[in-house]
Write an enzyme that holds these catalytic residues in place. Sequence first.
Site, PDB file in Angstrom:
ATOM      1  N   TYR A  33       0.827  -1.208   0.000  1.00  0.00           N
ATOM      2  CA  TYR A  33       0.000   0.000   0.000  1.00  0.00           C
ATOM      3  C   TYR A  33       0.854   1.248   0.000  1.00  0.00           C
ATOM      4  O   TYR A  33       2.071   1.183   0.183  1.00  0.00           O
ATOM      5  CB  TYR A  33      -0.958  -0.011   1.196  1.00  0.00           C
ATOM      6  CG  TYR A  33      -0.337   0.320   2.537  1.00  0.00           C
ATOM      7  CD1 TYR A  33       0.520  -0.555   3.191  1.00  0.00           C
ATOM      8  CD2 TYR A  33      -0.617   1.529   3.174  1.00  0.00           C
ATOM      9  CE1 TYR A  33       1.075  -0.236   4.428  1.00  0.00           C
ATOM     10  CE2 TYR A  33      -0.074   1.850   4.412  1.00  0.00           C
ATOM     11  CZ  TYR A  33       0.770   0.959   5.031  1.00  0.00           C
ATOM     12  OH  TYR A  33       1.322   1.283   6.244  1.00  0.00           O
ATOM     13  N   ARG A  52       8.193   4.184  -4.722  1.00  0.00           N
ATOM     14  CA  ARG A  52       8.257   3.171  -3.653  1.00  0.00           C
ATOM     15  C   ARG A  52       7.250   2.053  -3.908  1.00  0.00           C
ATOM     16  O   ARG A  52       7.539   0.880  -3.619  1.00  0.00           O
ATOM     17  CB  ARG A  52       8.008   3.810  -2.284  1.00  0.00           C
ATOM     18  CG  ARG A  52       8.206   2.796  -1.151  1.00  0.00           C
ATOM     19  CD  ARG A  52       8.145   3.422   0.219  1.00  0.00           C
ATOM     20  NE  ARG A  52       6.852   4.028   0.479  1.00  0.00           N
ATOM     21  CZ  ARG A  52       6.582   4.805   1.526  1.00  0.00           C
ATOM     22  NH1 ARG A  52       7.536   5.067   2.416  1.00  0.00           N
ATOM     23  NH2 ARG A  52       5.395   5.318   1.703  1.00  0.00           N
ATOM     24  N   ARG A 101      -8.023 -20.781  -2.121  1.00  0.00           N
ATOM     25  CA  ARG A 101      -6.958 -20.423  -1.183  1.00  0.00           C
ATOM     26  C   ARG A 101      -5.800 -21.391  -1.349  1.00  0.00           C
ATOM     27  O   ARG A 101      -5.993 -22.613  -1.270  1.00  0.00           O
ATOM     28  CB  ARG A 101      -7.480 -20.479   0.257  1.00  0.00           C
ATOM     29  CG  ARG A 101      -6.424 -20.115   1.303  1.00  0.00           C
ATOM     30  CD  ARG A 101      -7.032 -20.112   2.700  1.00  0.00           C
ATOM     31  NE  ARG A 101      -6.034 -19.727   3.692  1.00  0.00           N
ATOM     32  CZ  ARG A 101      -5.213 -20.568   4.312  1.00  0.00           C
ATOM     33  NH1 ARG A 101      -5.256 -21.864   4.055  1.00  0.00           N
ATOM     34  NH2 ARG A 101      -4.339 -20.119   5.199  1.00  0.00           N
ATOM     35  N   LYS A 151       6.492  -2.075   1.845  1.00  0.00           N
ATOM     36  CA  LYS A 151       5.329  -1.497   2.523  1.00  0.00           C
ATOM     37  C   LYS A 151       4.114  -2.419   2.382  1.00  0.00           C
ATOM     38  O   LYS A 151       3.200  -2.167   1.587  1.00  0.00           O
ATOM     39  CB  LYS A 151       5.038  -0.102   1.954  1.00  0.00           C
ATOM     40  CG  LYS A 151       4.147   0.737   2.849  1.00  0.00           C
ATOM     41  CD  LYS A 151       4.204   2.185   2.416  1.00  0.00           C
ATOM     42  CE  LYS A 151       3.143   3.035   3.084  1.00  0.00           C
ATOM     43  NZ  LYS A 151       3.229   3.099   4.532  1.00  0.00           N
ATOM     44  N   GLU A 183      11.894   2.208  14.432  1.00  0.00           N
ATOM     45  CA  GLU A 183      11.051   3.316  13.950  1.00  0.00           C
ATOM     46  C   GLU A 183       9.787   3.336  14.791  1.00  0.00           C
ATOM     47  O   GLU A 183       9.624   2.540  15.715  1.00  0.00           O
ATOM     48  CB  GLU A 183      10.732   3.123  12.457  1.00  0.00           C
ATOM     49  CG  GLU A 183      10.046   1.805  12.143  1.00  0.00           C
ATOM     50  CD  GLU A 183       9.917   1.514  10.656  1.00  0.00           C
ATOM     51  OE1 GLU A 183       9.918   2.453   9.840  1.00  0.00           O
ATOM     52  OE2 GLU A 183       9.802   0.320  10.317  1.00  0.00           O
ATOM     53  N   LEU A 207      11.019   1.132   7.228  1.00  0.00           N
ATOM     54  CA  LEU A 207      10.438   1.602   5.977  1.00  0.00           C
ATOM     55  C   LEU A 207      11.213   2.833   5.509  1.00  0.00           C
ATOM     56  O   LEU A 207      11.551   3.696   6.322  1.00  0.00           O
ATOM     57  CB  LEU A 207       8.961   1.973   6.175  1.00  0.00           C
ATOM     58  CG  LEU A 207       8.282   2.314   4.855  1.00  0.00           C
ATOM     59  CD1 LEU A 207       8.000   1.066   4.046  1.00  0.00           C
ATOM     60  CD2 LEU A 207       6.993   3.089   5.072  1.00  0.00           C
TER      61      LEU A 207
END
Length: 287
Positions: A33, A52, A101, A151, A183, A207
Amino acid sequence: MTRTVYVNGQYLPETEATVSIFDRGFLMADAVYEVTSVLGGKLIDFEGHAVRLKRSLDELEMSEPCDKDELLEIHRKLVELNEIDEGLIYLQVTRGSDGDRDFVFPDPETTKPTIVLFTQNKPGLANSPASQKGAKVISIPDIRWHRRDIKTVQLLYPSMGKMMAKKAGADDAWLIEDGYVTEGTSNNAYYVKNGKIVTRPLSNDILHGITRKAVLRMAEEAQMEIEERLFTIEEAKEADEAFTTSASAFVMPVVEIDGVALGDGTPGPIAKRLREIYLDESMKAAI
Ligand code: PMP
């Protein structure tokens, strides 16, 4: 006004937008995302977020749902349709759904990625009361996986961290690994001592914040001293001031760590100045 969202090529009212229950984003957090802020109806650092996103997709061998120009057009159209002046655009790309799945990745030739974007209207984002008050943080162990540079939507532990902070009467948590701060739950972390800004260097442990990159460049241009190295929470507690950076909160002063007030317990001058510079320059460069 009903929010219009984007899903797989279509602009729809949020109540009509759907994704399969077999989507790998839903079943396996097999998704990445980006969050881009909007100020004055314009996108802040769209280019950084697009680059990114591509990197996250490449690292996970996921295909791109569309090119950068198309992505920009979708962002702009959602801002326009939802009349966003200040707010955020959330974008998520998943590996899609092959109708069942299975741990094994589906064939990208037949299973296309799912792409979803929606806006969050946040009037007053640039002048939030939270940024004027500053944030209180607690420290908690960093038990996330070791590819934090990608991310992904694996945000359960960061959510738990925010809940731990809330229960402790704080606003957020800083994560500690091998004795060093990595972070914040959803931001990059810094402290300032004797005018020098200290932050952890880039690696797979954190990140690579788009706001981090811009703020460090602006700090350098403003002749501020920066040191990128590992640091402990004890050092940060003895700092003159601290702050975090993220696309959704820009530069957020930190006024307390684990119950210890920094300086006089109010937002520090360097954090306040960087926030001003960042907002000013980013709005000028917004598209
Ligand atoms: N670290 C983490 C773990 C984050 O979730 C975020 C924001 N998504 C950041 C740092 C800040 O990154 P950016 O400045 O690109 O928002």
